[in-house]
Enzyme design. Structure first.
Site, PDB file in Angstrom:
ATOM      1  N   GLY A  30       6.313 -37.131  49.246  1.00 20.67           N
ATOM      2  CA  GLY A  30       6.343 -38.444  49.885  1.00 20.67           C
ATOM      3  C   GLY A  30       6.745 -38.325  51.334  1.00 20.67           C
ATOM      4  O   GLY A  30       7.244 -37.288  51.778  1.00 20.67           O
TER       5      GLY A  30
ATOM      6  N   CYS B 279       8.001 -31.051  46.865  1.00 22.25           N
ATOM      7  CA  CYS B 279       8.235 -31.487  48.236  1.00 22.25           C
ATOM      8  C   CYS B 279       9.365 -32.523  48.287  1.00 22.25           C
ATOM      9  O   CYS B 279      10.508 -32.191  48.000  1.00 22.25           O
ATOM     10  CB  CYS B 279       6.936 -32.005  48.844  1.00 22.25           C
ATOM     11  SG  CYS B 279       6.973 -32.104  50.651  1.00 22.25           S
ATOM     12  N   TYR B 280       9.083 -33.763  48.646  1.00 25.70           N
ATOM     13  CA  TYR B 280      10.128 -34.789  48.633  1.00 25.70           C
ATOM     14  C   TYR B 280      10.790 -34.863  47.266  1.00 25.70           C
ATOM     15  O   TYR B 280      11.999 -35.072  47.145  1.00 25.70           O
ATOM     16  CB  TYR B 280       9.535 -36.154  48.999  1.00 25.70           C
ATOM     17  CG  TYR B 280      10.513 -37.307  48.871  1.00 25.70           C
ATOM     18  CD1 TYR B 280      11.390 -37.618  49.895  1.00 25.70           C
ATOM     19  CD2 TYR B 280      10.570 -38.078  47.704  1.00 25.70           C
ATOM     20  CE1 TYR B 280      12.298 -38.668  49.789  1.00 25.70           C
ATOM     21  CE2 TYR B 280      11.468 -39.128  47.584  1.00 25.70           C
ATOM     22  CZ  TYR B 280      12.327 -39.421  48.630  1.00 25.70           C
ATOM     23  OH  TYR B 280      13.229 -40.462  48.508  1.00 25.70           O
TER      24      TYR B 280
ATOM     25  N   HIS C 168       3.264 -27.508  48.026  1.00 25.69           N
ATOM     26  CA  HIS C 168       2.372 -28.280  47.154  1.00 25.69           C
ATOM     27  C   HIS C 168       1.493 -27.345  46.317  1.00 25.69           C
ATOM     28  O   HIS C 168       0.504 -26.793  46.821  1.00 25.69           O
ATOM     29  CB  HIS C 168       1.489 -29.204  47.995  1.00 25.69           C
ATOM     30  CG  HIS C 168       2.228 -30.328  48.636  1.00 25.69           C
ATOM     31  ND1 HIS C 168       2.414 -31.545  48.025  1.00 25.69           N
ATOM     32  CD2 HIS C 168       2.863 -30.410  49.835  1.00 25.69           C
ATOM     33  CE1 HIS C 168       3.109 -32.336  48.818  1.00 25.69           C
ATOM     34  NE2 HIS C 168       3.409 -31.674  49.927  1.00 25.69           N
TER      35      HIS C 168
ATOM     36  N   GLU D 205      -0.505 -28.230  43.992  1.00 27.96           N
ATOM     37  CA  GLU D 205      -1.700 -28.929  43.528  1.00 27.96           C
ATOM     38  C   GLU D 205      -2.888 -28.795  44.469  1.00 27.96           C
ATOM     39  O   GLU D 205      -4.034 -29.060  44.066  1.00 27.96           O
ATOM     40  CB  GLU D 205      -1.393 -30.418  43.296  1.00 27.96           C
ATOM     41  CG  GLU D 205      -1.125 -31.239  44.549  1.00 27.96           C
ATOM     42  CD  GLU D 205       0.313 -31.208  45.031  1.00 27.96           C
ATOM     43  OE1 GLU D 205       0.704 -32.114  45.782  1.00 27.96           O
ATOM     44  OE2 GLU D 205       1.057 -30.268  44.656  1.00 27.96           O
TER      45      GLU D 205
ATOM     46  N   ASP E  14     -20.607 -45.454  34.308  1.00 32.28           N
ATOM     47  CA  ASP E  14     -19.422 -45.866  33.558  1.00 32.28           C
ATOM     48  C   ASP E  14     -19.774 -46.851  32.444  1.00 32.28           C
ATOM     49  O   ASP E  14     -19.472 -46.621  31.269  1.00 32.28           O
ATOM     50  CB  ASP E  14     -18.391 -46.487  34.506  1.00 32.28           C
ATOM     51  CG  ASP E  14     -18.111 -45.608  35.702  1.00 32.28           C
ATOM     52  OD1 ASP E  14     -18.106 -44.376  35.533  1.00 32.28           O
ATOM     53  OD2 ASP E  14     -17.912 -46.145  36.799  1.00 32.28           O
TER      54      ASP E  14
ATOM     55  N   LYS F 145     -13.796 -40.355  37.120  1.00 29.26           N
ATOM     56  CA  LYS F 145     -15.260 -40.376  37.038  1.00 29.26           C
ATOM     57  C   LYS F 145     -15.824 -39.115  36.394  1.00 29.26           C
ATOM     58  O   LYS F 145     -16.741 -39.196  35.561  1.00 29.26           O
ATOM     59  CB  LYS F 145     -15.851 -40.557  38.444  1.00 29.26           C
ATOM     60  CG  LYS F 145     -17.354 -40.466  38.533  1.00 29.26           C
ATOM     61  CD  LYS F 145     -18.046 -41.667  37.939  1.00 29.26           C
ATOM     62  CE  LYS F 145     -17.900 -42.874  38.854  1.00 29.26           C
ATOM     63  NZ  LYS F 145     -18.707 -44.024  38.381  1.00 29.26           N
TER      64      LYS F 145
END
Length: 525
Positions: free
Chosen positions: A68, A95-96, A181, A183, A238, A381
């Site tokens: 953040g 991180c934060y 990070h 990710e 969808d 998606k």
């Protein structure tokens, strides 16, 4: 004939076990959730100010604290939910999130003497988080504060040249933190760290397309029971996939309605009808173009367009229900192909800003006469595309680019008229057809044309023109939450521009949108 008294609301099935991602405002929060799902684990994003009770409602096996933009010492900075540290849940803090975890557990955080942004090689690493990692480890950093004193029970398990405390852990309590990070793809070995944390949680790795299909089919049957369902089919992947799922789950108790609202792409209504009937969906087609275009007359504001379209959809469905009542009986549920990104962008419960109201999320009227059935509202998606393949949706529909429910109304900037829509349709068809012709369609996540309200001077055939400007947009993405503009070949863009201005006399200027998401959105409205 009076409508029967509706039965009490059906109970929703129990949520699957999950990893809860607490959102502290990081641009990568959605990416964390996607990375976890790639490990066949269900993940859900909730607001950082959620209570422990709200978190437990998601049946968490572990919790991830996102990054953040704040400092833990900022006035009003978000903290840990009360009781989370004592709840016994494994926690991975990023991180934060790591700074917050250390601060809440009794450590100390301070501004860094050297701020780290970008790639930073670890000078050492070890511990449970790094089990199985070998060789150089490049981490992606983005921080101005650092942990400078560890809480009791924690140990340092990674460092960089500028940050001594780059990763920490307290294995006894299942608490882990990293200043970088894992990710993002800029941390190439970050996936291993996420896998090691998941192993610590003990969560089952069963979030596969086959499992999702099995569970959702069962959940629909359990919730719907002997009732009937009305499905709104827009023609996109969808709602089309949902039609196949519901057809599989409840068969003849499904009433599928495809509304041609006059805002579709060239030839789309005929293509959708042909494809869905071809795979066994019992489809009712309603031509409501005049109704929608009439309701949109003079409307320029995009939010108002979306809400009008949502309202008109429901009114059309109410009309279908009245017409079908004698034939099929009372219809209790309205099914929609709402996805997780739709919910997120419409402020779907985790504190995100309301970027835009999706007509099937933020645009529905308050006096809705149905119970909503949205089996896909937890899916991204690409997960729906995988289900589409399993259910037998033709490849050209399963892999088609996303198309918004409001259709071309939000690609026609300013008031919507039949004439402006016709121009936009021709431009869009030229662009998308060229992408297929040049083998570029599958390399882009979404491609679209926008008819702007701008007019400009041009010269054609030695004569002055003063006509429309259109914008072309193509992006690459994984789930639509973030996107980058597609680097289409210059020769291709030149060819498309030439075809448009030569074939569509109402257009004399073509521009290409090179804005990423964020800061822009994929659609212009």
């Amino acid at each position: 004939m009076a409508s029967p008294t509706p039965p009490p609301p059906a109970e929703a099935p129990e949520a699957p076990a999950s990893i809860v991602v607490l959102d502290y405002g990081s641009q990568y929060t959605r990416l964390i959730a996607r990375r976890l799902r790639e490990q066949h684990v269900f993940s859900v994003i909730v607001s950082a100010d959620s209570s422990l009770e709200a978190i437990r409602a998601h049946r968490p096996k572990g919790v991830v604290l996102s990054g953040g933009p704040r400092s833990v010492y900022d006035p009003g900075a978000p903290g840990l939910p009360e009781g989370l540290l004592e709840a016994g849940l494994p926690i991975l803090a990023i991180c934060y999130g790591m700074q917050l975890l250390a601060h809440a557990a009794g450590g100390e955080v301070a501004p860094s003497t050297v701020r780290e942004y970008g790639k930073a090689p670890l000078t050492r690493y070890g511990g449970e988080l790094f089990r199985g990692v070998e060789g150089e480890f490049i981490a992606w950093m983005s921080h101005g504060d650092s942990v400078v004193r560890l809480p009791e029970g924690f140990r340092v398990v990674a460092s960089t040249q500028d940050t001594e405390i780059a990763a920490i852990e307290d294995p006894e309590r299942g608490l882990y933190g990293m200043q970088f990070h894992p990710e993002v793809h800029h941390t190439p070995k970050g996936r291993t760290l996420l896998e090691n944390f998941l192993a610590r949680t003990g969560i089952a790795r069963d979030w596969t397309p086959e499992h999702i299909l099995e569970v959702m089919t069962r959940e629909v049957r359990e919730r719907v029971g002997d009732e009937r369902v009305l499905l709104a089919i827009s023609g996109g992947v969808d709602s089309s996939t949902l039609g196949l799922l519901l057809n599989r789950a409840i068969g003849e108790r499904l009433t599928a309605v495809f509304v041609d609202h006059g805002l579709l792409r060239a030839g789309e209504a005929e293509e959708v009808e042909r494809a869905l009937r071809g795979v066994g969906v019992n489809l009712t087609v309603v031509d409501a173009a005049e109704r929608f275009l009439g309701a949109l007359t003079g409307v320029a504001d995009p939010e108002e367009k979306r809400k009008i379209i949502g309202r008109e959809f429901i009114e059309v469905f109410n009309g279908v229900v009245r017409d079908k009542q004698a034939e099929v009986g009372h219809i209790r549920f309205l099914a929609q192909g709402t996805l997780y990104p739709d919910v997120i962008e419409s402020s779907g419960g985790h504190g995100a800003a309301n970027i835009k109201s999706h007509h099937n999320v933020g645009g529905l009227p308050e006096d809705l006469r149905f119970e909503l059935l949205e089996p896909f509202r937890t899916l991204f998606k690409d997960e729906v595309r995988e289900l589409a393949t399993l259910l037998g949706l033709p490849p050209h529909l399963a892999q088609r680019h996303p198309f918004p429910g409001p259709g071309l109304a939000i690609r026609c900037l300013g008031p919507v008229t039949r004439e402006r829509l016709a121009v936009l349709r021709r431009v869009d068809d030229i662009f998308v057809s060229a992408l297929r012709e040049f083998g570029l369609y599958d390399e882009t996540w979404q491609a679209l044309a926008v008819l702007t309200p701008l007019r400009s001077v041009g010269v054609m055939g030695d004569a002055r023109t003063y006509t429309n400007t259109v914008a072309l947009r193509a992006v690459t993405s994984v789930d639509g939450m973030t996107a980058d503009w597609a680097r289409l070949p210059h020769d291709f863009l030149a060819t498309v521009s030439s075809r448009i201005v030569n074939s569509v006399p109402e257009v004399n200027r073509v521009v290409y949108d090179i804005t990423s998401k964020p800061p822009g959105t994929i659609e212009w409205e």
